[in-house]
Design a protein around this motif. Structure first.
Motif, short mmCIF file in Angstrom:
data_model
loop_
_atom_site.label_atom_id
_atom_site.label_comp_id
_atom_site.label_asym_id
_atom_site.label_seq_id
_atom_site.Cartn_x
_atom_site.Cartn_y
_atom_site.Cartn_z
N ARG A 25 0.82 -1.22 0.00
CA ARG A 25 0.00 0.00 0.00
C ARG A 25 0.85 1.26 0.00
NH1 ARG A 25 -4.42 0.39 -1.92
NH2 ARG A 25 -5.21 -1.35 -0.69
N LYS A 26 0.68 2.09 -1.02
CA LYS A 26 1.38 3.38 -1.06
C LYS A 26 0.32 4.46 -1.22
CE LYS A 26 5.65 1.77 -1.34
NZ LYS A 26 5.24 0.68 -0.44
N PRO A 27 0.54 5.64 -0.68
CA PRO A 27 -0.43 6.71 -0.92
C PRO A 27 -0.53 7.01 -2.42
CG PRO A 27 1.13 7.36 0.79
CD PRO A 27 1.66 6.09 0.16
N ASP A 28 -1.74 7.27 -2.90
CA ASP A 28 -1.90 7.69 -4.29
C ASP A 28 -1.45 9.13 -4.45
OD1 ASP A 28 -3.38 5.35 -5.52
OD2 ASP A 28 -4.61 5.75 -3.76
N LEU A 29 -1.61 9.88 -3.39
CA LEU A 29 -1.28 11.31 -3.43
C LEU A 29 -0.94 11.77 -2.01
CD1 LEU A 29 -1.33 13.94 -5.16
CD2 LEU A 29 -3.77 14.10 -4.67
N THR A 30 0.07 12.64 -1.90
CA THR A 30 0.48 13.17 -0.60
C THR A 30 0.62 14.68 -0.70
OG1 THR A 30 1.65 11.14 -0.02
CG2 THR A 30 2.34 13.13 1.13
#
Ligand code: TYD
Length: 206
Positions: free
Chosen positions: A129-134
């Protein structure tokens, strides 16, 4: 921008940068568009996270930087498995107040813990799981500290030099991953910042 699958959006920056206000505004905006939204935070999501948060912010004995890192990472592993992933699988927008970049900025750049090893441990905690946007809300230390006020928790008592390093750390992180991480000038008005947030989200090709 509106997609069927859930999205994972994280909010980052030094203490007092205004990210929580912006997270709540974006949540309202998305709900108005009919999206299902989960607002959450690290450290301290429901359950075990609340216990870990209590130690991290209020334990008054000595805490080694590595032990501190592992506590944030333990909170993160639990949070991803039990709260974030299930919500994303249900198609929700998950808006998270702090995540992996906080560990790189605070424990890595701020405390001097090895950043490559922290990245490795972040990956262990989050799986795929990685952020789609930060969003990184960038503000000078004086303004942020004046917003935090006199009642400081354990992390907030770390001093101006520490926060300078954390701030620079966030800017470095954004340079390394410009597609995911967007820096926003947080000295603007709440409305201006909020427009910037929604503009950046709309531009994001997901
Ligand atoms: P919090 O009260 O949630 O602060 P804020 O409202 O500014 O987000 O406290 C979280 C504190 O923990 C904050 O000082 C940042 C710090 N932190 C780390 O040092 N490493 C991390 O990995 C995380 C998630 C937070």
């Amino acid at each position: 921008m509106m997609t069927k699958r859930g999205l994972f959006i994280t909010f980052e920056g030094i203490d007092g940068c205004g990210k929580t206000t912006q997270m709540n505004l974006l949540a309202q905006y998305l709900k108005n568009q009919g999206a299902e939204v989960l607002i959450t935070r690290e450290p301290g999501a429901k359950g075990l996270g609340e216990k870990i948060r209590e130690i991290l912010l209020h334990y008054d004995g000595e805490v080694s930087s590595k032990a501190e890192s592992f506590l944030f990472l333990a909170d993160r592993a639990q949070h991803i498995d039990k709260i974030v992933n299930p919500a994303i699988e249900q198609g929700k927008f998950v808006l998270c107040d702090r995540h992996t970049d906080s560990t790189i900025a605070y424990q890595g750049y701020g405390r001097g813990v090895d950043k490559e090893q922290l990245k490795f441990l972040n990956n262990l905690a989050t799986g795929d799981r990685k952020p789609d946007l930060t969003f990184v809300f960038d503000i000078d230390i004086e303004t942020s500290m004046s917003r935090v006020g006199k009642e400081k928790d354990r992390m907030e008592s770390s001093g101006i030099e520490f926060f300078e390093k954390v701030r620079q750390g966030y800017l470095e992180i954004a340079k390394l991953e410009p597609n995911r991480v967007k820096v926003i000038d947080a000295s603007q008005t709440i409305e201006e910042i909020s427009h910037r947030v929604t503009d950046l989200l709309k531009k994001k090709e997901i």
